[in-house]
Write a protein that holds these residues in place. Structure first.
Motif, PDB file in Angstrom:
ATOM      1  N   PHE A   1    -101.728  30.297 -16.755  1.00 15.34           N
ATOM      2  CA  PHE A   1    -100.783  30.341 -17.662  1.00 15.34           C
ATOM      3  C   PHE A   1    -100.722  29.193 -18.862  1.00 15.34           C
ATOM      4  CE2 PHE A   1     -98.571  33.318 -14.714  1.00 15.34           C
ATOM      5  CZ  PHE A   1     -98.807  34.579 -15.372  1.00 15.34           C
ATOM      6  N   GLY A   2    -101.048  28.077 -18.416  1.00 15.09           N
ATOM      7  CA  GLY A   2    -101.062  26.712 -19.067  1.00 15.09           C
ATOM      8  C   GLY A   2     -99.830  25.826 -18.802  1.00 15.09           C
ATOM      9  N   ASN A   3     -99.099  26.487 -18.055  1.00 18.11           N
ATOM     10  CA  ASN A   3     -97.636  25.805 -17.906  1.00 18.11           C
ATOM     11  C   ASN A   3     -97.276  26.028 -16.619  1.00 18.11           C
ATOM     12  OD1 ASN A   3     -96.030  28.233 -18.038  1.00 18.11           O
ATOM     13  ND2 ASN A   3     -96.837  28.297 -20.126  1.00 18.11           N
ATOM     14  N   SER A   4     -96.053  25.368 -16.136  1.00 21.65           N
ATOM     15  CA  SER A   4     -95.009  25.574 -14.945  1.00 21.65           C
ATOM     16  C   SER A   4     -93.716  25.023 -15.328  1.00 21.65           C
ATOM     17  CB  SER A   4     -95.963  24.957 -13.812  1.00 21.65           C
ATOM     18  OG  SER A   4     -95.035  25.518 -12.592  1.00 21.65           O
ATOM     19  N   PHE A   5     -92.982  25.136 -14.420  1.00 29.93           N
ATOM     20  CA  PHE A   5     -91.490  24.695 -14.609  1.00 29.93           C
ATOM     21  C   PHE A   5     -91.373  23.376 -13.786  1.00 29.93           C
ATOM     22  CE2 PHE A   5     -91.408  29.143 -15.673  1.00 29.93           C
ATOM     23  CZ  PHE A   5     -90.741  29.197 -16.559  1.00 29.93           C
ATOM     24  N   VAL A   6     -90.841  22.487 -14.278  1.00 26.84           N
ATOM     25  CA  VAL A   6     -90.810  20.831 -13.884  1.00 26.84           C
ATOM     26  C   VAL A   6     -89.298  20.824 -13.920  1.00 26.84           C
ATOM     27  CG1 VAL A   6     -91.341  18.820 -14.047  1.00 26.84           C
ATOM     28  CG2 VAL A   6     -93.085  20.335 -15.000  1.00 26.84           C
ATOM     29  N   PHE A   7     -89.017  20.117 -12.903  1.00 26.15           N
ATOM     30  CA  PHE A   7     -87.457  19.556 -13.029  1.00 26.15           C
ATOM     31  C   PHE A   7     -87.656  18.255 -13.553  1.00 26.15           C
ATOM     32  CE2 PHE A   7     -84.541  16.913  -9.894  1.00 26.15           C
ATOM     33  CZ  PHE A   7     -83.401  17.481 -10.562  1.00 26.15           C
ATOM     34  N   ASP A   8     -86.547  18.284 -14.656  1.00 26.40           N
ATOM     35  CA  ASP A   8     -86.607  17.147 -15.499  1.00 26.40           C
ATOM     36  C   ASP A   8     -86.551  15.923 -15.151  1.00 26.40           C
ATOM     37  OD1 ASP A   8     -84.022  17.469 -15.460  1.00 26.40           O
ATOM     38  OD2 ASP A   8     -83.445  17.702 -17.394  1.00 26.40           O
ATOM     39  N   GLN A   9     -85.655  15.703 -13.973  1.00 24.38           N
ATOM     40  CA  GLN A   9     -85.197  14.382 -13.546  1.00 24.38           C
ATOM     41  C   GLN A   9     -86.566  13.598 -12.733  1.00 24.38           C
ATOM     42  OE1 GLN A   9     -82.360  12.704 -13.607  1.00 24.38           O
ATOM     43  NE2 GLN A   9     -82.334  14.561 -15.252  1.00 24.38           N
ATOM     44  N   LEU A  10     -87.769  14.358 -12.734  1.00 23.92           N
ATOM     45  CA  LEU A  10     -88.910  13.821 -12.130  1.00 23.92           C
ATOM     46  C   LEU A  10     -89.806  13.213 -13.152  1.00 23.92           C
ATOM     47  CD1 LEU A  10     -90.143  16.793  -9.595  1.00 23.92           C
ATOM     48  CD2 LEU A  10     -88.810  14.632  -9.091  1.00 23.92           C
ATOM     49  N   LEU A  11     -89.369  13.496 -14.642  1.00 24.07           N
ATOM     50  CA  LEU A  11     -90.322  13.140 -15.512  1.00 24.07           C
ATOM     51  C   LEU A  11     -89.732  11.598 -16.002  1.00 24.07           C
ATOM     52  CD1 LEU A  11     -89.807  16.162 -18.029  1.00 24.07           C
ATOM     53  CD2 LEU A  11     -91.681  15.473 -16.711  1.00 24.07           C
ATOM     54  N   PRO A  12     -91.023  10.916 -16.496  1.00 25.13           N
ATOM     55  CA  PRO A  12     -90.560   9.781 -17.095  1.00 25.13           C
ATOM     56  C   PRO A  12     -89.119   9.494 -17.986  1.00 25.13           C
ATOM     57  CG  PRO A  12     -92.738   9.971 -17.354  1.00 25.13           C
ATOM     58  CD  PRO A  12     -92.036  11.335 -17.016  1.00 25.13           C
ATOM     59  N   ASP A  13     -88.319   8.489 -18.066  1.00 28.53           N
ATOM     60  CA  ASP A  13     -87.204   8.482 -18.561  1.00 28.53           C
ATOM     61  C   ASP A  13     -87.176   8.749 -20.032  1.00 28.53           C
ATOM     62  OD1 ASP A  13     -85.906   7.629 -16.298  1.00 28.53           O
ATOM     63  OD2 ASP A  13     -86.004   5.425 -16.791  1.00 28.53           O
ATOM     64  N   ASP A  14     -88.204   8.565 -20.708  1.00 26.78           N
ATOM     65  CA  ASP A  14     -88.367   8.779 -22.109  1.00 26.78           C
ATOM     66  C   ASP A  14     -88.723  10.151 -22.392  1.00 26.78           C
ATOM     67  OD1 ASP A  14     -91.100   8.599 -21.178  1.00 26.78           O
ATOM     68  OD2 ASP A  14     -91.987   7.714 -22.761  1.00 26.78           O
ATOM     69  N   LYS A  15     -89.113  11.267 -21.243  1.00 25.99           N
ATOM     70  CA  LYS A  15     -89.245  12.593 -21.480  1.00 25.99           C
ATOM     71  C   LYS A  15     -88.381  13.245 -20.949  1.00 25.99           C
ATOM     72  CE  LYS A  15     -94.444  11.522 -22.116  1.00 25.99           C
ATOM     73  NZ  LYS A  15     -95.619  11.853 -21.619  1.00 25.99           N
ATOM     74  N   LYS A  16     -87.372  12.803 -20.194  1.00 25.56           N
ATOM     75  CA  LYS A  16     -86.414  13.684 -19.549  1.00 25.56           C
ATOM     76  C   LYS A  16     -85.543  14.828 -20.445  1.00 25.56           C
ATOM     77  CE  LYS A  16     -85.539  10.646 -15.597  1.00 25.56           C
ATOM     78  NZ  LYS A  16     -84.738  10.023 -14.596  1.00 25.56           N
TER      79      LYS A  16
ATOM     80  N   ASP B   1    -111.758  22.766  -4.140  1.00 29.87           N
ATOM     81  CA  ASP B   1    -113.232  22.397  -4.008  1.00 29.87           C
ATOM     82  C   ASP B   1    -114.031  23.524  -3.619  1.00 29.87           C
ATOM     83  OD1 ASP B   1    -112.068  19.984  -5.193  1.00 29.87           O
ATOM     84  OD2 ASP B   1    -112.230  18.857  -3.366  1.00 29.87           O
ATOM     85  N   SER B   2    -113.672  24.054  -2.473  1.00 27.47           N
ATOM     86  CA  SER B   2    -114.603  25.112  -2.017  1.00 27.47           C
ATOM     87  C   SER B   2    -114.826  26.347  -2.607  1.00 27.47           C
ATOM     88  CB  SER B   2    -114.314  25.334  -0.450  1.00 27.47           C
ATOM     89  OG  SER B   2    -114.078  23.974   0.158  1.00 27.47           O
ATOM     90  N   THR B   3    -113.487  26.964  -3.601  1.00 26.50           N
ATOM     91  CA  THR B   3    -113.733  27.912  -4.180  1.00 26.50           C
ATOM     92  C   THR B   3    -113.621  28.056  -5.654  1.00 26.50           C
ATOM     93  OG1 THR B   3    -111.315  28.138  -4.108  1.00 26.50           O
ATOM     94  CG2 THR B   3    -112.426  28.895  -2.140  1.00 26.50           C
ATOM     95  N   GLY B   4    -113.180  26.829  -6.394  1.00 29.90           N
ATOM     96  CA  GLY B   4    -113.098  27.001  -7.603  1.00 29.90           C
ATOM     97  C   GLY B   4    -111.922  27.856  -8.102  1.00 29.90           C
ATOM     98  N   PHE B   5    -111.096  28.035  -7.302  1.00 33.53           N
ATOM     99  CA  PHE B   5    -110.048  29.069  -7.592  1.00 33.53           C
ATOM    100  C   PHE B   5    -109.113  28.540  -8.574  1.00 33.53           C
ATOM    101  CE2 PHE B   5    -105.651  30.385  -6.939  1.00 33.53           C
ATOM    102  CZ  PHE B   5    -105.631  31.822  -6.637  1.00 33.53           C
ATOM    103  N   LEU B   6    -108.804  29.154  -9.516  1.00 30.68           N
ATOM    104  CA  LEU B   6    -107.856  28.823 -10.440  1.00 30.68           C
ATOM    105  C   LEU B   6    -106.257  29.333 -10.450  1.00 30.68           C
ATOM    106  CD1 LEU B   6    -109.745  29.374 -13.924  1.00 30.68           C
ATOM    107  CD2 LEU B   6    -109.192  27.081 -12.720  1.00 30.68           C
ATOM    108  N   THR B   7    -105.267  28.417  -9.946  1.00 34.12           N
ATOM    109  CA  THR B   7    -104.026  29.156  -9.907  1.00 34.12           C
ATOM    110  C   THR B   7    -103.469  29.627 -11.110  1.00 34.12           C
ATOM    111  OG1 THR B   7    -102.936  26.787 -10.748  1.00 34.12           O
ATOM    112  CG2 THR B   7    -103.749  26.903  -8.270  1.00 34.12           C
ATOM    113  N   ASP B   8    -102.359  30.313 -10.788  1.00 31.97           N
ATOM    114  CA  ASP B   8    -101.413  30.887 -11.928  1.00 31.97           C
ATOM    115  C   ASP B   8    -101.096  29.893 -13.137  1.00 31.97           C
ATOM    116  OD1 ASP B   8    -101.558  33.693 -11.609  1.00 31.97           O
ATOM    117  OD2 ASP B   8     -99.785  33.590 -10.218  1.00 31.97           O
ATOM    118  N   ALA B   9    -100.422  28.896 -12.652  1.00 32.90           N
ATOM    119  CA  ALA B   9    -100.240  27.559 -13.559  1.00 32.90           C
ATOM    120  C   ALA B   9    -101.411  27.401 -14.568  1.00 32.90           C
ATOM    121  CB  ALA B   9     -99.610  26.666 -12.816  1.00 32.90           C
ATOM    122  N   GLU B  10    -102.579  27.195 -13.891  1.00 35.68           N
ATOM    123  CA  GLU B  10    -103.676  26.785 -14.704  1.00 35.68           C
ATOM    124  C   GLU B  10    -104.021  27.857 -15.782  1.00 35.68           C
ATOM    125  OE1 GLU B  10    -106.393  24.189 -11.914  1.00 35.68           O
ATOM    126  OE2 GLU B  10    -105.829  25.908 -11.024  1.00 35.68           O
TER     127      GLU B  10
END
Length: 345
Positions: free
Chosen positions: A139-154, A128-137
């Motif tokens: 790049f447009g993606n990041s790596f997600v552990f699939d078991q954290l996703l909803p059942d229909d998307k795992k 909020d203070s800086t307007g910084f954009l992270t690498d994931a933002e």
């Protein structure tokens, strides 16, 4: 122009747990299990990495322009770690390729370290203070552990999974504030550690608050809490007096987490008792970036410490003070965060 980044995931590396000082000649429960998994450990070193491509963002640590001002350091939630010499690393040869061998004496200067990993709430203030954009933002993606996703998307996106670690999905529009994709949020996780932050993001955050990332040596000194050659920040038993001291995986990784410690993914940054130095969650919960370079030949990689909620005795047994791993500076994932340090002025 494209640069190939190597994202390392380790499987099946296990070490023999040592019993505490008073009972060092007797096997612990952890040690008795090692025989069962020893063969797997010996064959899972070089094969446990996956090559993934990302478009290069050639803008260094300051990936976008931060506000020119910085914020004076608030020491209220920092701990002074005394300088001195301690025994770093371990002599377990099965982790030789990780680089934690051998035990060696290391001397450090006194420094300050955050009591907690940086939380979503604190990171949001920085954004909020800086307007910084992270690498994931960016790049447009990041790596997600699939078991954290909803059942229909795992089980979606089979073509966007890490080759040797199929539970990792490169998911579009996944960021620190949308940690499981664009439909997720962190409203009920503001006191959890921020994740999906790269090493470069962490450095930018630390600099804004006139801090820095700890070196690997500083981090391990702090993790040990004054104890000599103990596996964990509190001793050698993973659950002393049958109480959980950290957030790791229970059950069978990666398909069944019994949640004996109360959590499936991350937990609050102040959960579980602190070590003797007053530091919380130095092992488990999320990996933490350090400033130390891994000195790999082909890419710039940084050491990370502490393991994460995904660590299990039979997979990634790195929720130990001596354990280490490494990632490229632009790597982001569901289990990767940080805490800040500060030199004595």
């Amino acid at each position: 122009m494209y640069l190939k980044f190597i994202y390392f995931f380790y499987l099946c590396l296990i070490i023999d747990a040592k019993e505490n000082h008073e009972n060092e000649n007797h096997l612990t429960h952890d040690e008795s299990l090692l025989t069962k998994y020893k063969d797997n450990d010996e064959t899972c070193s070089e094969s446990c990495s996956s090559a993934l491509n990302r478009d290069k963002i050639d803008s260094g640590i300051q990936q976008n322009e931060l506000n020119t001002h910085t914020i004076d350091t608030n020491y209220e939630d920092m701990v002074l770690i005394e300088g001195g010499t301690f025994e770093m690393g371990s002599n377990d040869t099965r982790f030789r390729k990780d680089g934690e061998n051998p035990i060696r004496n290391v001397t450090i200067q006194p420094f300050y370290l955050d009591k907690y990993a940086v939380s979503n709430e604190e990171f949001a203030k920085f954004i909020d203070s800086t307007g910084f954009l992270t690498d994931a933002e960016q790049f447009g993606n990041s790596f997600v552990f699939d078991q954290l996703l909803p059942d229909d998307k795992k089980h979606i996106h089979p073509d966007l999974r890490a080759v040797q670690a199929q539970w990792w999905v490169k998911l579009d529009k996944t960021t620190w504030d949308h940690p499981e994709g664009p439909e997720s949020n962190i409203k009920d996780r503001m006191n959890h550690p921020v994740v999906h932050v790269s090493w470069r993001d962490a450095v930018a955050y630390c600099r804004y608050y006139k801090k820095r990332l700890p070196t690997e040596e500083e981090w391990e000194r702090a993790c040990r809490g004054g104890l000599r050659q103990r596996l964990y920040p509190w001793g050698n038993k993973i659950n002393p007096n049958n109480t959980h001291r950290t957030n790791i995986w229970q059950g069978h990784f990666p398909t069944n987490n019994t949640m004996d410690d109360g959590y499936f993914g991350t937990c609050p940054v102040d959960k579980f008792p602190p070590n003797n130095y007053g530091l919380y969650n130095m092992v488990g919960n999320v990996w933490e970036w350090t400033s130390t370079a891994a000195l790999k030949q082909s890419t710039t990689e940084r050491i990370k410490k502490g393991g994460s909620f995904m660590c299990h005795f039979t997979y990634c047994y790195r929720y130990r003070c001596a354990a280490r791993s490494y990632n490229t500076e632009d790597s982001t994932a569901s289990n990767l965060g940080f805490r800040c340090a500060k030199s004595i002025e």
